[in-house]
Design an enzyme around this catalytic site. Structure first.
Site, PDB file in Angstrom:
ATOM      1  N   TYR A 111       0.848  -1.191   0.000  1.00  0.00           N
ATOM      2  CA  TYR A 111       0.000   0.000   0.000  1.00  0.00           C
ATOM      3  C   TYR A 111       0.887   1.246   0.000  1.00  0.00           C
ATOM      4  O   TYR A 111       1.957   1.241   0.624  1.00  0.00           O
ATOM      5  CB  TYR A 111      -0.874   0.044   1.260  1.00  0.00           C
ATOM      6  CG  TYR A 111      -1.998  -0.957   1.307  1.00  0.00           C
ATOM      7  CD1 TYR A 111      -3.197  -0.710   0.664  1.00  0.00           C
ATOM      8  CD2 TYR A 111      -1.861  -2.145   2.020  1.00  0.00           C
ATOM      9  CE1 TYR A 111      -4.242  -1.616   0.718  1.00  0.00           C
ATOM     10  CE2 TYR A 111      -2.897  -3.071   2.080  1.00  0.00           C
ATOM     11  CZ  TYR A 111      -4.080  -2.795   1.429  1.00  0.00           C
ATOM     12  OH  TYR A 111      -5.113  -3.699   1.482  1.00  0.00           O
ATOM     13  N   TYR A 150       0.135 -10.099   0.816  1.00  0.00           N
ATOM     14  CA  TYR A 150       1.177  -9.451   1.616  1.00  0.00           C
ATOM     15  C   TYR A 150       1.235 -10.066   3.011  1.00  0.00           C
ATOM     16  O   TYR A 150       0.253 -10.610   3.509  1.00  0.00           O
ATOM     17  CB  TYR A 150       0.974  -7.931   1.687  1.00  0.00           C
ATOM     18  CG  TYR A 150      -0.337  -7.443   2.261  1.00  0.00           C
ATOM     19  CD1 TYR A 150      -0.592  -7.490   3.635  1.00  0.00           C
ATOM     20  CD2 TYR A 150      -1.293  -6.891   1.433  1.00  0.00           C
ATOM     21  CE1 TYR A 150      -1.777  -7.011   4.163  1.00  0.00           C
ATOM     22  CE2 TYR A 150      -2.485  -6.406   1.948  1.00  0.00           C
ATOM     23  CZ  TYR A 150      -2.727  -6.472   3.307  1.00  0.00           C
ATOM     24  OH  TYR A 150      -3.906  -5.996   3.825  1.00  0.00           O
ATOM     25  N   ARG A 160      -1.802 -12.407   4.055  1.00  0.00           N
ATOM     26  CA  ARG A 160      -3.184 -12.153   3.657  1.00  0.00           C
ATOM     27  C   ARG A 160      -3.421 -12.657   2.236  1.00  0.00           C
ATOM     28  O   ARG A 160      -2.602 -12.436   1.353  1.00  0.00           O
ATOM     29  CB  ARG A 160      -3.504 -10.641   3.652  1.00  0.00           C
ATOM     30  CG  ARG A 160      -3.484  -9.903   4.975  1.00  0.00           C
ATOM     31  CD  ARG A 160      -4.542 -10.269   5.990  1.00  0.00           C
ATOM     32  NE  ARG A 160      -5.793 -10.808   5.522  1.00  0.00           N
ATOM     33  CZ  ARG A 160      -6.839 -10.136   5.036  1.00  0.00           C
ATOM     34  NH1 ARG A 160      -6.778  -8.830   4.938  1.00  0.00           N
ATOM     35  NH2 ARG A 160      -7.948 -10.744   4.683  1.00  0.00           N
ATOM     36  N   HIS A 163      -6.803  -9.476  -1.926  1.00  0.00           N
ATOM     37  CA  HIS A 163      -8.139  -8.969  -1.600  1.00  0.00           C
ATOM     38  C   HIS A 163      -8.297  -7.522  -2.020  1.00  0.00           C
ATOM     39  O   HIS A 163      -7.318  -6.780  -2.164  1.00  0.00           O
ATOM     40  CB  HIS A 163      -8.414  -9.101  -0.095  1.00  0.00           C
ATOM     41  CG  HIS A 163      -7.450  -8.325   0.751  1.00  0.00           C
ATOM     42  ND1 HIS A 163      -6.220  -8.813   1.112  1.00  0.00           N
ATOM     43  CD2 HIS A 163      -7.529  -7.076   1.289  1.00  0.00           C
ATOM     44  CE1 HIS A 163      -5.583  -7.913   1.840  1.00  0.00           C
ATOM     45  NE2 HIS A 163      -6.343  -6.840   1.950  1.00  0.00           N
ATOM     46  N   HIS A 165     -10.606  -4.222  -0.723  1.00  0.00           N
ATOM     47  CA  HIS A 165     -11.511  -3.693   0.304  1.00  0.00           C
ATOM     48  C   HIS A 165     -12.670  -2.958  -0.373  1.00  0.00           C
ATOM     49  O   HIS A 165     -12.456  -2.216  -1.340  1.00  0.00           O
ATOM     50  CB  HIS A 165     -10.777  -2.704   1.214  1.00  0.00           C
ATOM     51  CG  HIS A 165      -9.660  -3.319   2.001  1.00  0.00           C
ATOM     52  ND1 HIS A 165      -9.829  -3.803   3.274  1.00  0.00           N
ATOM     53  CD2 HIS A 165      -8.367  -3.540   1.698  1.00  0.00           C
ATOM     54  CE1 HIS A 165      -8.679  -4.280   3.725  1.00  0.00           C
ATOM     55  NE2 HIS A 165      -7.775  -4.132   2.783  1.00  0.00           N
TER      56      HIS A 165
HETATM   57 FE   FE2 Z   1      -5.741  -5.004   2.853  1.00  0.00          FE
END
Ligand code: FE2
Length: 246
Positions: A111, A150, A160, A163, A165
């Protein structure tokens, strides 16, 4: 004639079936241990303030808000995908003209946020945030990059699943939904405590998108369909919480 004020006779929403929402206390998801309520939740009767609400912000939508691959000067790195679907209410009716917002990691699983220190490259051509509104049949559509998996530090070797959000307001405060969309066949799904904190297997599957030939664009992008249901028996599960890197 009834003398009751209107606000006491408002039709409420059906309560969720047991096990179809994440357990608020789920020790494999470590941060739930600290934040889960220690007392039973108090159920409040529905009133106008729950079944009505403000409608958020179409006037601020810009031309490329729905196309996360066209928000910068160059093309982002990664595999282009199309994510689309319908937003439906508890009775299967389309939720029209409603705001749908997304955010996600880049193709490397990073991110663009200062708190994200994962050792993977950022992409100057990818912010990873988008928004759109549903059309007259409740449809939405995003063009983006397939997000990377990640690591997170919930437990040893925790990763994770890929995905995206999602955040929706729907027509009322009671239809507010924050959740995550996953990809079919991801081997990490069975090991992710954010997913497994939802006891009901069918409810978990509602978070997994479906590969879709109808929206796949030849020579350009694979399509994934993700229908979102606000409230009711088939409601899309709410996210347990929004940690800094969820
Ligand atoms: Fe996330």
């Amino acid at each position: 004639m009834s003398t009751k004020p209107a606000t006491t006779s408002v039709a409420g929403y059906r309560r969720n079936d047991r096990g179809t929402q994440p357990d608020l206390l789920y020790p494999p998801y470590a941060s739930t241990v600290k934040r889960a309520p220690s007392h039973p939740l108090v159920l409040l009767p529905a009133s106008l303030s729950e079944v009505t609400g403000p409608v958020f912000g179409f006037d601020v939508l810009k031309a490329n808000d729905h196309d996360l691959t066209k928000q910068h000067a160059g093309d982002p790195i990664g595999e282009r995908i199309v994510v689309s679907g319908r937003v439906l209410d508890a009775n299967g009716r389309p939720v029209i003209n409603t705001l749908v917002e997304v955010w996600q990691a880049n193709a490397a699983g990073r991110y663009p946020h200062q708190r994200d220190q994962h050792n993977a490259p950022t992409d100057p051509n990818f912010t990873g945030a988008g928004r759109t509104q549903t059309d007259s049949e409740g449809r939405y559509r995003f063009v983006t990059i397939r997000p990377g998996e990640y690591p997170w530090r919930n437990h040893y070797n925790a990763w994770r699943p890929a995905h995206i959000h999602f955040s929706l307001f729907g027509p009322a405060f009671s239809t507010r939904l924050v959740t995550q969309m996953y990809f079919p066949g991801d081997p990490l799904l069975d090991y992710d405590p954010m997913v497994t904190s939802i006891p009901d297997e069918r409810a978990r599957r509602r978070l997994v998108s479906v590969f879709d030939w109808e929206t796949t664009i030849p020579e350009q992008a694979l399509g994934y369909r993700f229908d979102i249901i606000l409230r009711g028996r088939d409601e899309t599960p709410m996210e347990n919480y929004l940690p800094a890197r969820s």
